[in-house]
Structure formats: structure tokens, C-alpha cells
Design an enzyme around this catalytic site. Structure first.
Site, PDB file in Angstrom:
ATOM      1  N   GLN A   1      14.696 -12.139  63.224  1.00 27.77           N
ATOM      2  CA  GLN A   1      15.029 -11.032  62.831  1.00 27.77           C
ATOM      3  C   GLN A   1      16.313 -10.497  63.412  1.00 27.77           C
ATOM      4  O   GLN A   1      17.261 -11.515  63.443  1.00 27.77           O
ATOM      5  CB  GLN A   1      13.742  -9.915  63.251  1.00 27.77           C
ATOM      6  N   PHE A   2      16.476  -9.318  64.024  1.00 30.58           N
ATOM      7  CA  PHE A   2      17.717  -8.663  64.655  1.00 30.58           C
ATOM      8  C   PHE A   2      17.836  -9.384  66.080  1.00 30.58           C
ATOM      9  O   PHE A   2      16.907  -9.355  66.824  1.00 30.58           O
ATOM     10  CB  PHE A   2      17.655  -7.293  64.691  1.00 30.58           C
TER      11      PHE A   2
ATOM     12  N   CYS B   1      14.267  -9.157  67.983  1.00 30.81           N
ATOM     13  CA  CYS B   1      13.335  -9.832  67.119  1.00 30.81           C
ATOM     14  C   CYS B   1      12.170  -9.044  66.737  1.00 30.81           C
ATOM     15  O   CYS B   1      11.061  -9.586  66.734  1.00 30.81           O
ATOM     16  CB  CYS B   1      12.980 -11.133  67.994  1.00 30.81           C
TER      17      CYS B   1
ATOM     18  N   ARG C   1      19.695 -17.549  58.937  1.00 27.54           N
ATOM     19  CA  ARG C   1      18.844 -18.220  59.992  1.00 27.54           C
ATOM     20  C   ARG C   1      17.356 -17.532  59.989  1.00 27.54           C
ATOM     21  O   ARG C   1      17.380 -16.215  59.279  1.00 27.54           O
ATOM     22  CB  ARG C   1      19.232 -18.171  61.594  1.00 27.54           C
ATOM     23  N   GLY C   2      16.464 -17.922  60.528  1.00 31.51           N
ATOM     24  CA  GLY C   2      15.155 -17.532  60.658  1.00 31.51           C
ATOM     25  C   GLY C   2      15.168 -16.351  61.682  1.00 31.51           C
ATOM     26  O   GLY C   2      16.314 -16.270  62.546  1.00 31.51           O
TER      27      GLY C   2
ATOM     28  N   GLY D   1      20.504 -21.530  66.160  1.00 31.81           N
ATOM     29  CA  GLY D   1      20.085 -22.480  67.439  1.00 31.81           C
ATOM     30  C   GLY D   1      19.645 -21.512  68.255  1.00 31.81           C
ATOM     31  O   GLY D   1      18.572 -20.788  67.941  1.00 31.81           O
ATOM     32  N   ILE D   2      20.157 -21.351  69.506  1.00 26.27           N
ATOM     33  CA  ILE D   2      19.497 -20.686  70.651  1.00 26.27           C
ATOM     34  C   ILE D   2      20.450 -19.813  71.329  1.00 26.27           C
ATOM     35  O   ILE D   2      21.594 -20.043  70.960  1.00 26.27           O
ATOM     36  CB  ILE D   2      18.844 -21.546  71.604  1.00 26.27           C
ATOM     37  N   SER D   3      20.067 -18.663  72.018  1.00 25.47           N
ATOM     38  CA  SER D   3      20.813 -18.049  72.923  1.00 25.47           C
ATOM     39  C   SER D   3      20.247 -17.674  74.171  1.00 25.47           C
ATOM     40  O   SER D   3      19.001 -17.274  74.382  1.00 25.47           O
ATOM     41  CB  SER D   3      21.217 -16.525  72.299  1.00 25.47           C
TER      42      SER D   3
END
Length: 235
Positions: free
Chosen positions: A91-92, A194, A88-89, A176-178
Site C-alpha cells: 500500500q502507501f 501500509c 510493487r506489492g 525491495g525493502i526500506s
């Protein structure tokens, strides 16, 4: 309700044929490799015209994921939780109990074929869901995700409440999202979330909103319909 009207670019994310998106919620915790394998398979089936679009809501056991832009120095405690390298795009980031993860498998061929507009749509979706709880949230230039401003006597800061990390293949999205509902916020200390050091993280409960996961899911579903169109609950 959405904090602002949808822009024309985001509005094109609505399918012209009005076909609903499947909406699935998994109980318990789903292991990350299992989720990635399932997403890969579903995205391929959507691209081939063999399966409908899907939003999949779940929780993971505690873990860190590293996106394609992650930097090794942002992993501060490699032994704390399992670390998964992912396509995915971003960072951490951290996933764990009390955090609602929503994997979004949409056919962007039918939704404007515009990745930038798709990401804006994900942001508006989260902002609208938070608005259902009276939480004012927004995005920030140069910072991925959704943020809230916190103030007190003589101080103010911005904390991240939701992360976004997606991949698009053959114009079908996955990952997706969190959204932080009630995770253990100390678990974020093992990474630089991030890649952003100067800001913190928060959650609905940390903000004084005693939301349950079911209530968060309903807010997400209501806001999703406004941005992306109708959904149908998957048995």
C-alpha cells in the site's frame, strides 16, 4: 546474527552455484522515477541472462509511493510530498533521507521459484541486520514488514521499523525493502503506512541506537550473506 535458524523453505534461497550478488551503494539522493527505470532495465537483463543479480542501496528525497493495494483514503496529505504510483506489492509507504532503501533484483529461477519463501527471506534478512544492533524484531501475522515491541511503565506498543514491497516478473524480483535508520518520523504522518492505523513507526535512532548509514549497510550486508549467499561490491 539471525534471531532464528533459517527454515528449509528459506534456505533454498541460496544459489547452488554460489555466484555472488552484486552489491551497489549510491551516494546522495536518487530520484524515484530514475530508480524505477534502472530497476526495470536491470530486472529484464537478469531475466535474459545478460546481467548478474544486484542489491542496490540508496536514499530517496522525501516522497510517498502507492503500491498496487493502496487505498486513496490512506493518502492523508497529498500535497506534502510527491506521490508515485508504482507496480510493487503493498500500500502507501514513505521514503526519504535517513531511510535505507534496498532494491533487490534476484533471479528466483535459481532460488527455489517460491515468492512466499522469498518474502520470508527478506524478513529474515532485516531481522538479522537489526540483531546486529541488539534490536529484537519480528514479523506479525496479517501485517507486512518488520516490527519491534516497545514497553514502558504501564504501557506497550508495536512500531514498524522496516517495510517490504516487491514485484516479481519472469521470476526476477525488483523493488525491495526500506529500513528506518534516522528518517524524520513526522513525514509518515501524510499517509497511513501500509494501511495500518493502530500502530506507529520507529527507527534505529528513535530506539536509542545511534547507528550511521554505513553501519546499517554493513549489518544488512552481513545478514544478507546468511540468507541469500555471498555478495561482491560493485565499483
Amino acid at each position: 546474527m539471525l534471531s532464528q535458524s533459517l527454515s528449509p523453505a528459506v534456505s533454498k534461497l541460496l544459489r547452488e552455484d554460489g555466484v555472488p550478488v552484486e552489491w551497489a551503494v549510491s551516494p546522495g539522493y536518487v530520484d524515484y522515477p530514475v530508480a524505477v527505470e534502472a530497476m526495470e532495465a536491470r530486472a529484464a537483463a537478469i531475466a535474459a541472462g545478460e546481467a548478474p543479480e544486484l542489491v542496490w542501496l540508496l536514499e530517496h528525497p522525501p516522497l510517498y509511493t502507492a503500491g498496487v493495494s493502496s487505498k486513496d483514503e490512506d493518502l492523508l496529505d497529498a500535497g506534502r510530498f510527491p506521490v508515485h504510483r508504482t507496480g510493487r506489492g503493498g500500500q502507501f509507504t514513505y521514503h526519504g533521507p535517513g531511510q535505507r532503501v534496498a532494491y533487490v533484483m534476484l533471479d528466483l529461477n535459481r532460488r527455489g521459484k517460491d515468492v512466499r519463501a522469498f518474502v520470508r527471506g527478506l524478513e529474515q534478512w532485516i531481522i538479522g541486520a537489526l540483531g546486529e544492533f541488539g534490536v529484537a524484531a519480528d514479523v506479525r501475522d496479517g501485517r507486512v514488514g518488520v516490527w519491534v515491541e516497545r514497553k514502558g511503565p504501564g504501557w506497550s506498543r508495536e512500531d514498524k521499523i522496516a517495510a517490504i514491497g516487491v514485484k516479481v516478473r519472469k521470476w526476477v524480483s525488483f523493488h525491495g525493502i526500506s529500513l528506518n535508520v534516522e528518517p524524520d518520523l513526522t513525514h509518515f504522518a501524510g499517509i497511513v503506512p501500509c494501511g495500518i492505523q493502530e500502530h506507529g513507526v520507529t527507527s534505529l535512532v528513535d530506539l536509542g541506537v545511534p547507528a550511521t548509514m554505513d553501519e546499517a549497510d554493513e549489518a544488512l550486508r552481513a545478514s544478507f550473506r546468511q540468507v541469500f549467499g555471498p555478495v561482491v561490491r560493485k565499483p
